[in-house]
Scaffold this active site. Structure first.
Site, short mmCIF file in Angstrom:
data_model
loop_
_atom_site.label_atom_id
_atom_site.label_comp_id
_atom_site.label_asym_id
_atom_site.label_seq_id
_atom_site.Cartn_x
_atom_site.Cartn_y
_atom_site.Cartn_z
N LEU A 119 -6.52 -0.22 -11.04
CA LEU A 119 -7.84 -0.60 -11.52
C LEU A 119 -8.92 -0.44 -10.46
O LEU A 119 -8.67 -0.64 -9.27
CB LEU A 119 -7.82 -2.06 -11.96
CG LEU A 119 -6.60 -2.51 -12.76
CD1 LEU A 119 -6.60 -4.02 -12.90
CD2 LEU A 119 -6.60 -1.81 -14.11
N MET A 168 -4.58 7.80 -5.50
CA MET A 168 -6.04 7.79 -5.54
C MET A 168 -6.59 6.39 -5.30
O MET A 168 -7.59 6.20 -4.60
CB MET A 168 -6.52 8.33 -6.89
CG MET A 168 -8.04 8.46 -7.00
SD MET A 168 -8.73 9.69 -5.87
CE MET A 168 -9.99 8.71 -5.02
N LYS A 169 -5.91 5.37 -5.86
CA LYS A 169 -6.38 4.00 -5.65
C LYS A 169 -6.30 3.60 -4.19
O LYS A 169 -7.19 2.92 -3.66
CB LYS A 169 -5.56 3.03 -6.51
CG LYS A 169 -5.99 1.55 -6.35
CD LYS A 169 -7.44 1.34 -6.74
CE LYS A 169 -7.96 -0.05 -6.38
NZ LYS A 169 -7.26 -1.14 -7.07
N LEU A 170 -5.25 4.02 -3.50
CA LEU A 170 -5.15 3.70 -2.08
C LEU A 170 -6.23 4.40 -1.28
O LEU A 170 -6.78 3.83 -0.33
CB LEU A 170 -3.76 4.09 -1.55
CG LEU A 170 -2.60 3.23 -2.05
CD1 LEU A 170 -1.27 3.76 -1.50
CD2 LEU A 170 -2.78 1.76 -1.66
#
Length: 295
Positions: A119, A168-170
């Site tokens: 998220l 991508m979230k990291l």
């Protein structure tokens, strides 16, 4: 309609689950000691099941919002034993991509599917159905889960196959936590050099260096609002640890990220490990390390 299961109806999960219900999907939630969000969802039409095995049997698609990969792995192990073939598990946590890819292979061998949809956003945006979702899934699984994700996300981007969303979230959190580490050190230097926090903020706010993250961070540093950005220091450190593993796996030198990780490690290891010790509070730990007393 697909039957949806939800594990983890906390700060983010409650709003997401409420929006799934609002769109008309049948929703099952697992019993939890934190009764308030469960009872609220039940009042909206959700069914409560006693354990993960029952949730798996009652669901075609299960969402997981958990603290990190160890918890996700435990949940998936149980779900995998009880879901009907063709079921999909969607990990909305910020997890280690190495773990996600391994889980995807394990589930595939059982005729199940793994997707990651970490998220972007806040609990307020979760309640409003305005989160961002970075999705890792095969094309056919993405087509199946996208309408469900659209109930709680305003922006949905398929990054690639399973694990790609977590990568991508990291990267996103690398930038965000980098801002936090920079701001905390800049404010310590501003205080010790005589510029001061208020003057620093008056120059940066509204300039090219301003951004949404700056404003929520300064909501605490300047205004003292402890709830301005509710993302814990322990989660920040966890994410930067996962990113370090991701860099190691890719063979990429990451000296800046190591410095950011160490900033949060210092804070967590000197007392910032509580459930309400949030990222903007890093400013206090950096100040204290430099002999600065903040009001």
């Amino acid at each position: 309609m697909e039957r949806i299961g939800f594990v983890g109806t906390g700060l983010m999960g409650h709003g997401m689950a409420a929006n799934i219900l609002g769109a008309g999907y049948p929703l099952a939630v697992v019993a939890h000691r934190n009764r308030a969000p469960v009872e609220d969802l039940r009042s909206r039409g959700a069914s409560e099941v006693p354990d993960l095995a029952a949730l798996a049997r009652a669901s075609d698609i299960v969402h997981i919002c958990a603290p990190g990969s160890p918890q996700v792995e435990t949940v998936v192990d149980v779900l995998a034993d009880h879901m009907v073939e063709g079921g999909v598990i969607v990990d909305c946590s910020t997890s280690n991509p190495v773990s996600t890819e391994a889980l995807a292979a394990k589930l595939s061998a059982r005729g199940l599917h793994m997707a990651d949809a970490p998220l972007g956003g806040t609990p307020v945006q979760a309640e409003a159905g305005e989160l961002a979702a970075m999705v890792g899934a095969t094309e056919d699984v993405f087509a199946r889960i996208e309408p469900v994700i659209a109930t709680w996300a305003k922006s949905i981007v398929r990054i690639g196959g399973p694990g790609a969303g977590h990568k991508m979230k990291l990267l996103n959190n690398f930038l965000a936590m980098g801002y936090g580490a920079l701001y905390a050190e800049a404010l310590a230097l501003a205080e010790k050099s005589g510029v001061g926090t208020a003057m620093f903020d008056s120059v940066i706010r509204g300039s090219r260096m301003d951004c949404g993250f700056y404003q929520t961070f300064m909501g605490y540093a300047v205004d003292g609002n402890r709830q301005a950005h509710k993302f814990t220091l322990t989660n920040a450190l966890k994410d930067m640890t996962y990113l370090a593993a991701m860099a190691d796996g890719a063979g990429v030198a990451n000296p800046v990220q190591c410095a950011i990780k160490n900033s949060f490690a210092m804070a967590v290891n000197t007392g910032g490990d509580g459930p309400e010790d949030y990222v903007p509070h890093l400013v206090d730990f950096v100040a204290r390390a430099n002999g600065i007393a903040r009001d």
